[in-house]
Design a protein around this motif. Sequence first.
Motif, PDB file in Angstrom:
ATOM      1  N   SER A   6      -2.346  10.788  -4.607  1.00 61.20           N
ATOM      2  CA  SER A   6      -2.134  10.358  -3.360  1.00 61.20           C
ATOM      3  C   SER A   6      -0.645  10.596  -2.908  1.00 61.20           C
ATOM      4  O   SER A   6      -0.471  10.544  -1.634  1.00 61.20           O
ATOM      5  CB  SER A   6      -2.311   8.785  -3.442  1.00 61.20           C
ATOM      6  N   GLU A  42       0.451   7.980   7.896  1.00 60.94           N
ATOM      7  CA  GLU A  42      -0.766   7.539   8.188  1.00 60.94           C
ATOM      8  C   GLU A  42      -1.810   8.154   7.127  1.00 60.94           C
ATOM      9  O   GLU A  42      -2.722   7.625   6.551  1.00 60.94           O
ATOM     10  CB  GLU A  42      -1.509   7.905   9.613  1.00 60.94           C
ATOM     11  N   GLU A  43      -1.518   9.422   6.834  1.00 60.62           N
ATOM     12  CA  GLU A  43      -2.363  10.067   5.797  1.00 60.62           C
ATOM     13  C   GLU A  43      -1.980   9.596   4.375  1.00 60.62           C
ATOM     14  O   GLU A  43      -3.086   9.237   3.739  1.00 60.62           O
ATOM     15  CB  GLU A  43      -1.915  11.765   5.785  1.00 60.62           C
ATOM     16  N   ARG A  89      -0.980   6.345   4.051  1.00 54.95           N
ATOM     17  CA  ARG A  89      -1.803   5.036   3.743  1.00 54.95           C
ATOM     18  C   ARG A  89      -3.386   5.283   3.578  1.00 54.95           C
ATOM     19  O   ARG A  89      -3.582   4.612   2.694  1.00 54.95           O
ATOM     20  CB  ARG A  89      -2.099   4.405   5.198  1.00 54.95           C
ATOM     21  N   ARG A  90      -3.995   6.254   4.219  1.00 55.90           N
ATOM     22  CA  ARG A  90      -5.467   6.427   3.838  1.00 55.90           C
ATOM     23  C   ARG A  90      -5.619   6.892   2.400  1.00 55.90           C
ATOM     24  O   ARG A  90      -6.607   6.359   1.588  1.00 55.90           O
ATOM     25  CB  ARG A  90      -6.069   7.445   4.816  1.00 55.90           C
ATOM     26  N   SER A 133      -4.812   3.988  -0.124  1.00 58.89           N
ATOM     27  CA  SER A 133      -5.872   3.219  -0.223  1.00 58.89           C
ATOM     28  C   SER A 133      -7.016   3.860  -0.903  1.00 58.89           C
ATOM     29  O   SER A 133      -7.850   2.910  -1.629  1.00 58.89           O
ATOM     30  CB  SER A 133      -6.266   2.503   1.415  1.00 58.89           C
ATOM     31  N   ALA A 156     -10.109  11.929   1.695  1.00 60.21           N
ATOM     32  CA  ALA A 156      -9.797  10.556   2.299  1.00 60.21           C
ATOM     33  C   ALA A 156      -8.409  10.587   3.117  1.00 60.21           C
ATOM     34  O   ALA A 156      -8.552   9.873   4.373  1.00 60.21           O
ATOM     35  CB  ALA A 156      -9.961   9.518   1.474  1.00 60.21           C
ATOM     36  N   GLY A 157      -7.429  11.183   2.537  1.00 60.88           N
ATOM     37  CA  GLY A 157      -6.121  11.063   3.216  1.00 60.88           C
ATOM     38  C   GLY A 157      -6.263  11.924   4.585  1.00 60.88           C
ATOM     39  O   GLY A 157      -5.712  11.383   5.529  1.00 60.88           O
ATOM     40  N   GLY A 192      -8.833  12.108   6.221  1.00 59.58           N
ATOM     41  CA  GLY A 192      -9.759  11.431   7.166  1.00 59.58           C
ATOM     42  C   GLY A 192     -11.281  12.050   7.136  1.00 59.58           C
ATOM     43  O   GLY A 192     -11.913  11.637   7.991  1.00 59.58           O
ATOM     44  N   SER A 234     -14.224   7.823   4.861  1.00 64.74           N
ATOM     45  CA  SER A 234     -13.577   6.560   4.971  1.00 64.74           C
ATOM     46  C   SER A 234     -13.247   5.944   3.712  1.00 64.74           C
ATOM     47  O   SER A 234     -13.912   6.253   2.697  1.00 64.74           O
ATOM     48  CB  SER A 234     -14.429   5.667   5.920  1.00 64.74           C
ATOM     49  N   LEU A 235     -12.610   4.877   3.716  1.00 64.67           N
ATOM     50  CA  LEU A 235     -12.568   4.046   2.434  1.00 64.67           C
ATOM     51  C   LEU A 235     -13.489   3.393   1.967  1.00 64.67           C
ATOM     52  O   LEU A 235     -14.044   3.346   0.730  1.00 64.67           O
ATOM     53  CB  LEU A 235     -11.318   2.752   2.735  1.00 64.67           C
ATOM     54  N   GLU A 275      -6.049  -1.911   0.688  1.00 67.33           N
ATOM     55  CA  GLU A 275      -5.622  -2.042   2.113  1.00 67.33           C
ATOM     56  C   GLU A 275      -4.236  -2.431   2.203  1.00 67.33           C
ATOM     57  O   GLU A 275      -3.211  -1.930   2.790  1.00 67.33           O
ATOM     58  CB  GLU A 275      -6.574  -2.479   3.066  1.00 67.33           C
TER      59      GLU A 275
END
Length: 386
Positions: free
Chosen positions: A118, A126-127, A129-130, A133, A278-279, A281, A284-285, A351
């Motif tokens: 990650s 933002e990437e 964070r995704r 998580s 996921a990063g 998009g 989803s988580l 999160e």
Amino acid sequence: MNLESTAVPGAAGDTAQSNWLSWLLVAVLIYVLLAAVGAIGDGFKAATGSNAKELFAFASNPAIALIIGVVATALIQSSSTVTSIIVGMVAGGLPIAIAIPMVMGANIGTSLTSTLVSLGHIRNGEEFRRAFSAATIHDSFNILAVAILLPLELLFRPLATASEYLAGLLVSDASVSMSNLNFMKTLLAPAGNVLDTATGWLPGIWSGVALILAGIGLILLVVTQIGRILRTLMVGRAMQILHSAVGRGPASGMASGTLITVLVQSSSTTTSLIVPLAGTGVFSLKQVYAFTLGSNVGTTITALLAATAITGASALVALQIALVHLLFNLLAIALIYLLPFLRQVPVRMAETLAQQAQRNKGYVVAYIGGVFFALPLAMVGVSQLF
């Protein structure tokens, strides 16, 4: 046109031949893996004789056994490797009660890889964070699973009892008493003889120690090579499965995570594969969550395969600890994911971790160093007080 039409079949033929040779190499490596696991068991028997329990007295505390599993897997970055080694150790005399926390620890340690992956998104807030998580939901679930199931195991022994019963059904008394006729023993005998010859010249217990080290070294080499070859062979199909199956729902996501992990023999690989998606998009988580649970189940196939290398009286306990790995992951899914009030706990943990990491990148270093190294060492110190 003619030149193109004749070139394409030739290229296809070369690819088919290359794939065939790669699958043959995978089969050879699996054979070496089985021989290496058997060598660890033989080595522990040779080195300790009837004193195997005393050899592992330092890990009599379940907390220390858990830490051994966490740190070893975090360093090696393969729960498949560590659990295969544990299977060999159990065959050599390691008590089941000590091996079970080690297996649980291996589940936690293997999640470090996806967390490191990650970091590739760290420049895009933002990437990142995704991605973070998506990576730490694997950590969060496995830590919660151990926090719930280890105390239950210490109090009521559900995993030990269920695995012993299932192993008894699968390994009959006849197969143990007729071990000289065992197919796997006969098949692995040539490789075992080579390893015994290579280490047998050493005096006393050192021949057993050398056999253990040789077995561990071979497992590390083989698992790495199998993963590398299978990633080359299967990554295209894996991506197709991801795009077509993960988004259909939790059951489909778990099934795809299990299947891909069985194919590439590494939960670290499969979870690392989905973190970048996921990063960016793509998933989803919630979708990643189900997929990682499937990868936890899929990675248990290596230990089950390794257990088939053990014959004789040790076959039962070797299969038992391999089944513990499978049952632990299945029970964790049943208790955490299927219960609504627990299902969201790993999500909230992941999160929260991602939000903190997005605000302060130093938090990432503290998290990785703390969870996988500093905290385990602190637990060792605390456990020595009791």
